[in-house]
Design an enzyme around this catalytic site. Structure first.
Site, short mmCIF file in Angstrom:
data_model
loop_
_atom_site.label_atom_id
_atom_site.label_comp_id
_atom_site.label_asym_id
_atom_site.label_seq_id
_atom_site.Cartn_x
_atom_site.Cartn_y
_atom_site.Cartn_z
N LYS A 84 0.82 -1.22 0.00
CA LYS A 84 0.00 0.00 0.00
C LYS A 84 0.85 1.27 0.00
CE LYS A 84 -0.91 0.02 5.02
NZ LYS A 84 -0.31 1.29 5.41
N ASP A 85 2.16 1.15 0.31
CA ASP A 85 3.04 2.32 0.30
C ASP A 85 3.62 2.60 -1.09
OD1 ASP A 85 2.71 2.65 3.03
OD2 ASP A 85 4.49 1.46 3.53
N ARG A 132 -8.48 8.14 4.10
CA ARG A 132 -9.41 7.07 3.72
C ARG A 132 -10.18 6.56 4.92
NH1 ARG A 132 -9.10 1.94 4.89
NH2 ARG A 132 -6.94 2.14 5.58
N ARG A 133 -9.46 6.29 6.02
CA ARG A 133 -10.13 5.83 7.23
C ARG A 133 -11.02 6.93 7.80
NH1 ARG A 133 -4.57 3.23 9.12
NH2 ARG A 133 -4.86 1.10 8.38
N ARG A 154 0.52 10.09 13.98
CA ARG A 154 1.62 9.42 13.31
C ARG A 154 2.27 8.49 14.33
NH1 ARG A 154 4.98 11.20 9.16
NH2 ARG A 154 5.75 9.09 9.41
N ARG A 160 0.97 4.50 18.65
CA ARG A 160 -0.46 4.70 18.36
C ARG A 160 -1.34 4.04 19.42
NH1 ARG A 160 -1.26 5.13 11.90
NH2 ARG A 160 0.80 5.95 11.39
N CYS A 247 -1.62 7.66 -2.33
CA CYS A 247 -2.03 6.88 -1.16
C CYS A 247 -2.48 7.77 0.00
CB CYS A 247 -0.92 5.92 -0.72
SG CYS A 247 0.52 6.70 -0.03
#
Length: 322
Positions: A84-85, A132-133, A154, A160, A247
């Protein structure tokens, strides 16, 4: 590529605990396949040192460029990326030799007190660095008649989850695959269904990349490739590319294989684009035969992107200006 059989193959990886873990799994597989020793070479990327939010620094390629430079300069023989990166445009002088079988593609909620998303209180503070989230979480909250506050964050998995443990946030949303790969999957309080939250294109999948000139290594690494994973993520990334989105745009996509009994005969591709506040989503799907080639997978993604653009998707993406 190092050609002596006793010479270690050098695998380039980011320094994070997650990157080292997933690269370690690939290294073990390559050792088993080739009988060659494999050493991990830690490389710091711009995305690792920048403290800006991904949406501000562009997202696309920030975790990848330094690894690719190391490949092209011959400092490492191959590299492992979170798919995805990766930017959707592939350089001519590098090849994705393998996409191993995909991990769980879903997003995971890690909430205080073991809560699910539906159980979170009105006004809950949820941490995520992903537009997106953000868009889909806000949309899901609206559908449940509740309000949430999404807080940009981040940091690595420890950082997190620490926001929740310290009481600063009610929950954070992370990729389930990342939690699983570092042995912390049981800390998720809910795995968010793809029927509610579509993952990032390629989420849960890895890309094993090497120079196009390393033909022997490409042949060896290709034995790690999972054709169903490759077909699915190629379709997802084709959708992303056709939307002309990076992305850090609020785009989700997921391709899954539909089985008739034991025979897999169709692939369903779903895509979503939304406003950050969740007030408007364009969410569509298409189903067709399982792609048997790169071109067929790309066509599936482009077809769905065209339908989404016709429904107004372009106007919902901050990155795209028309």
């Amino acid at each position: 590529m190092n050609t002596r059989p006793d010479q270690p193959l050098r695998l380039g990886t980011r320094r994070s605990k997650l990157a080292m873990s997933q690269s370690g799994h690939v290294a073990d597989a390559v050792r088993a396949l080739t009988g060659r020793p494999v050493e991990l070479v830690e490389i710091t990327t711009y995305g690792d040192v920048s403290r800006e939010h991904l949406a501000q620094i562009g997202g696309t390629g920030v975790f990848v460029t330094a690894l690719r430079d190391a490949l092209l300069r011959g400092k490492v023989d191959f590299a492992v990326h979170s798919l995805k990166d990766l930017p959707t445009t592939q350089p001519d002088d590098l090849v994705i030799a393998a996409m191993p079988q995909r991990e769980d593609a879903r997003d995971a909620l890690v909430a205080r007190d073991g809560l699910t998303f539906e159980q979170l209180p009105d006004g809950a503070r949820i941490g995520t660095g992903s537009p997106r989230r953000t868009a889909q979480l806000n949309h899901l909250a609206r559908s449940l008649g509740k309000r949430i506050e999404t807080v940009p964050i981040r940091g690595n998995v420890d950082t997190r989850i620490g926001f929740v443990r310290d009481g600063e946030l009610d929950a954070v949303v992370l990729a389930a695959a990342g939690l699983n790969r570092i042995g912390r999957g049981d800390e998720a309080t809910e795995l968010l269904s793809v029927d509610s939250i579509l993952p990032a294109p390629g989420q849960g999948a890895l890309a094993v990349e090497c120079p196009a000139s390393s033909t022997d290594l490409i042949a060896a690494l290709s034995r790690l490739d999972d054709p169903h994973t490759r077909a699915a993520v190629t379709a997802e990334r084709s959708l992303l590319a056709a939307l002309e989105a990076g992305c850090s745009a609020p785009v989700g996509a997921f391709a899954d294989l539909l089985a008739d009994g034991r025979i897999v005969n169709e692939m369903r591709l779903r895509g979503v684009v939304g406003t950050l506040d969740g007030s408007t989503l364009v969410q569509l799907s298409t189903t067709g035969p399982v792609p048997q080639s790169y071109d067929e997978a790309m066509a599936l993604g482009r077809e769905l992107a065209d339908e989404m653009l016709a429904k107004g998707a372009a106007g919902l993406m901050g990155e795209r200006s028309l």
